[in-house]
Scaffold this motif. Sequence first.
Motif, PDB file in Angstrom:
ATOM      1  N   ASP A  74      -3.827   3.251  12.573  1.00  0.00           N
ATOM      2  CA  ASP A  74      -3.995   1.936  11.970  1.00  0.00           C
ATOM      3  C   ASP A  74      -5.279   1.282  12.483  1.00  0.00           C
ATOM      4  O   ASP A  74      -5.840   1.666  13.514  1.00  0.00           O
ATOM      5  N   HIS A 137      -3.131  -3.286   8.313  1.00  0.00           N
ATOM      6  CA  HIS A 137      -3.230  -1.931   8.859  1.00  0.00           C
ATOM      7  C   HIS A 137      -4.525  -1.244   8.440  1.00  0.00           C
ATOM      8  O   HIS A 137      -4.973  -0.305   9.082  1.00  0.00           O
ATOM      9  N   GLY A 238       4.226   2.069  12.842  1.00  0.00           N
ATOM     10  CA  GLY A 238       3.744   1.116  11.854  1.00  0.00           C
ATOM     11  C   GLY A 238       4.727  -0.028  11.671  1.00  0.00           C
ATOM     12  O   GLY A 238       5.163  -0.666  12.635  1.00  0.00           O
ATOM     13  N   ALA A 283       3.826  -1.731  15.094  1.00  0.00           N
ATOM     14  CA  ALA A 283       2.521  -2.376  14.945  1.00  0.00           C
ATOM     15  C   ALA A 283       2.523  -3.832  15.394  1.00  0.00           C
ATOM     16  O   ALA A 283       1.465  -4.362  15.743  1.00  0.00           O
TER      17      ALA A 283
END
Length: 295
Positions: A74, A137, A238, A283
């Motif tokens: 990312d 991202h 993520g 994330a």
Amino acid sequence: MSATTAVSRVESEARTGIKAVSVVSTGTVEIHPEQPYGSRKPLYWWLLTSRKWTPPLPINAYVIEHSKGLFLFDTGQDRASVTDDSYFPGGFTGFLYDRLTRFHIGEEDTLTAQLATLGYSPSDVDTAILSHLHEDHMGGLPELSDADLIVSAAEWGELWKVAPEPRGFLRKHIQIPGLKWHQITLEPTADPALTPFSEALDVMGDGSLVLLPTPGHTTGSMSLLVRRGTGSPMLLVGDLTYGADILERRQVPGVGNRRRLLKATDKVLALKKEMPDLVVLPAHDPTAARRLLES
């Protein structure tokens, strides 16, 4: 070094080639609680009516130093999203983006500035892997003209369906001329260490970086398993979850396909049973930096 930067170094890279794994934060974001914790309300109902916001959450990107190159998982949020009035679509779609998030991104929060805290520049990045293509991202893409960019073919296909912007895909900030995109498809695997996953992609061919399918938040969302010679394995997930503790409770986010999110969550929890010391790193988890340092 930024207070939001954390580095976990490997004592010996002989087994896997991994030297260090770091987390950097490209700013923070406030979201409605229904997004990380889920809701019985329909998405557009809570999006349009919720008055509550979470405390600022980090927008994490992960940096992996490997003997064969420098990798990103990312790329964070683009500072232009808070300085350029034309960054987001107009009309009702723009209103929805405004309702979804509140970003706080300073000059020191750009991907370039954050890489500098580790002694790197964007030109040093060999490969960036995108868990999915939502704005927070893929925001560092304009800074990564020299890197190979990896995305799942299923995720790339979302750009060509009707109305990508209302579905969270800002196509004009993804299809930037000159970028080196590689669309990948995960392959069948019989590796017992990856149970219950039946598909994977060994990025380096040595088992150190393995992509796993975790759809639900988006159709083509992927997670990255990082196996080091020493230290606990890590799973970079993520937006499958917004916190490792939330995932442990089998609680899924309020954005995405709930059935797929539950299925992917169950697979990750089953993988953690096979790897009890597995460190799950989302994330937007505010505890990610601390847990990475402790791993």
